[in-house]
Design an enzyme around this catalytic site. Structure first.
Site, PDB file in Angstrom:
ATOM      1  N   HIS A 168       0.968  -1.112  -0.085  1.00  0.00           N
ATOM      2  CA  HIS A 168       0.035   0.111  -0.073  1.00  0.00           C
ATOM      3  C   HIS A 168       0.803   1.306  -0.241  1.00  0.00           C
ATOM      4  O   HIS A 168       0.614   2.283   0.812  1.00  0.00           O
ATOM      5  CB  HIS A 168      -0.733  -0.007   1.031  1.00  0.00           C
TER       6      HIS A 168
ATOM      7  N   HIS B 154      -9.961   2.824   1.081  1.00  0.00           N
ATOM      8  CA  HIS B 154      -9.895   1.245   1.593  1.00  0.00           C
ATOM      9  C   HIS B 154     -10.631   1.205   2.710  1.00  0.00           C
ATOM     10  O   HIS B 154     -10.741   1.324   3.545  1.00  0.00           O
ATOM     11  CB  HIS B 154      -8.769   0.568   2.138  1.00  0.00           C
ATOM     12  N   SER B 155     -11.453   1.658   2.391  1.00  0.00           N
ATOM     13  CA  SER B 155     -13.499   1.844   3.597  1.00  0.00           C
ATOM     14  C   SER B 155     -13.506   0.160   3.749  1.00  0.00           C
ATOM     15  O   SER B 155     -13.405  -0.138   2.368  1.00  0.00           O
ATOM     16  CB  SER B 155     -14.453   2.590   3.223  1.00  0.00           C
TER      17      SER B 155
ATOM     18  N   ASP C  89      -9.433 -12.332   0.006  1.00  0.00           N
ATOM     19  CA  ASP C  89      -8.358 -11.185   0.431  1.00  0.00           C
ATOM     20  C   ASP C  89      -8.283 -11.677  -1.048  1.00  0.00           C
ATOM     21  O   ASP C  89      -6.537 -11.239  -1.601  1.00  0.00           O
ATOM     22  CB  ASP C  89      -7.473 -11.241   0.877  1.00  0.00           C
TER      23      ASP C  89
ATOM     24  N   GLU D  16     -12.229  -2.699  -2.984  1.00  0.00           N
ATOM     25  CA  GLU D  16     -10.646  -2.282  -3.262  1.00  0.00           C
ATOM     26  C   GLU D  16     -10.575  -1.845  -5.052  1.00  0.00           C
ATOM     27  O   GLU D  16     -10.302  -2.729  -5.823  1.00  0.00           O
ATOM     28  CB  GLU D  16      -9.452  -2.267  -2.471  1.00  0.00           C
TER      29      GLU D  16
END
Length: 349
Positions: A105, A179-180, A252, A313
């Site tokens: 990130h 990235h909520s 993920d 995302e």
């Protein structure tokens, strides 16, 4: 539509501000100039009751100490970069290692950990904040001075639009996302296992032990990764599929979207009736179901833990620089990086 500005705290002696947008229906969005973090988002249930549907904190200290990127803009490059290095135009670039041997990130001082400039946008039918940041050449190891703008707007149709814009003075990598963590139960009444997700995707990216793409795309047919007709998040948690097990029982994973800007994703909470529709110009989305969230902190009074939120995302494929068959995230001088994702919130009877 007016915008409220208030002090939220300080980072490294600099003031952090929170901005709040409210439409006539009662939907409310609050965000910080630190990391462009979305702190709260109030959306209606089937009875028209507005409650918060994103994970966040009430203090800057909690964001600095505990946050797993809650609500933030991550970059320059979202996701992981293998071995924290890449090559561009014959030059090798080394990046900080902030997840084992890999870069995650944008690094420990990525866009989620800096204070952005903010400009308020007020209009009759929508209001917003335009955040801007100049990332200097060499920041976190990336080449080129990158000028970035991220704009959040809220309109009267209960839509949050996020627009991304960037230019560079030399070839670099750019792949931004928000990235909520969404939890449509409202004010964290429940976890997200009973949420249902419908997603227009026929393939997902296989991951290795380091959660990096192997370069192989897998078909969703006949697997817990097939969301084309809708399925519960719980299906991936109880699954014995090796890819679900690999990421800590859940999801993920990057998914390749079949088409863009046509309601690619619909997340629903049957009990409250809340529905989130996501349309994006991006080619893929990382679905993360907070499988590895620690239970060591409180989220506005609620104990943290696994499966408290769903991240969608929207972005280019992770680690694309190491996979020529992926859509690349290279940005050259003179080019413009520009993309948009729209989040529409409804209460369904």
């Amino acid at each position: 539509m007016k915008v409220l500005q208030e002090e939220f705290g300080q980072v490294d002696g600099k003031q952090v501000y929170q901005y709040t947008l409210v439409n006539e229906q009662g939907m409310r969005l609050s965000c910080l100039d630190y990391g462009c973090i979305i702190t709260e988002l109030f959306a209606p249930d089937r009875e028209g009751n507005f409650e918060n549907v994103v994970l966040g904190f009430d203090s800057i200290e909690d964001y600095l100490t505990h946050s797993p990127y809650f609500g933030a803009i991550v970059g320059r490059v979202a996701g992981r970069i293998a071995e924290s290095e890449f090559e561009l135009n014959g030059r090798r670039f080394a990046l900080p290692k902030n997840e084992g041997q890999n870069h995650l990130h944008g690094g420990p001082r990525g866009f989620s950990h800096v204070i952005w400039d903010a400009a308020i946008i007020e209009g009759e039918n929508e209001s917003g904040i335009q955040f801007s940041y100049v990332s200097p050449d060499g920041e976190e190891g990336y080449p080129g001075t990158l000028q970035v703008k991220v704009t959040y707007t809220l309109n009267q149709a209960n839509q949050l639009k996020i627009r991304y814009h960037a230019t560079t003075d030399q070839t670099t990598l750019v792949n931004l996302t928000n990235h909520s963590y969404f939890n449509l139960s409202g004010d964290l009444k429940r976890n997200v296992l009973e949420h249902t997700l419908t997603m227009d995707s026929k393939q997902f990216f296989e991951l290795d032990e380091a959660l990096l793409p192997t370069g192989k795309l897998l078909n969703v047919e006949g697997t817990p990764f097939d969301f084309r007709s809708g399925r519960k998040i719980a299906d991936g948690i109880t699954s014995s599929h090796p890819q679900n097990v690999l990421v800590g029982q859940g999801y993920d994973h990057p998914f390749l979207l079949n088409k863009q800007q046509s309601q690619e994703m619909v997340l629903s909470d049957p009990e409250s009736g809340r529905q989130l529709i996501v349309a994006t110009e991006e080619p893929s989305v990382v679905l993360y179901t907070s499988n590895t969230m620690e239970d060591t902190f409180k989220i506005r009074g609620t104990q943290s833990g696994k499966y408290m939120g769903v991240c969608l995302e929207t972005q280019g494929p992770p680690d694309a620089i190491h996979h020529p068959n992926f859509k690349q995230c290279t940005l050259e001088a003179g080019q413009v990086y520009q993309t948009e994702t729209t989040y529409t919130f409804n209460g369904v009877k």
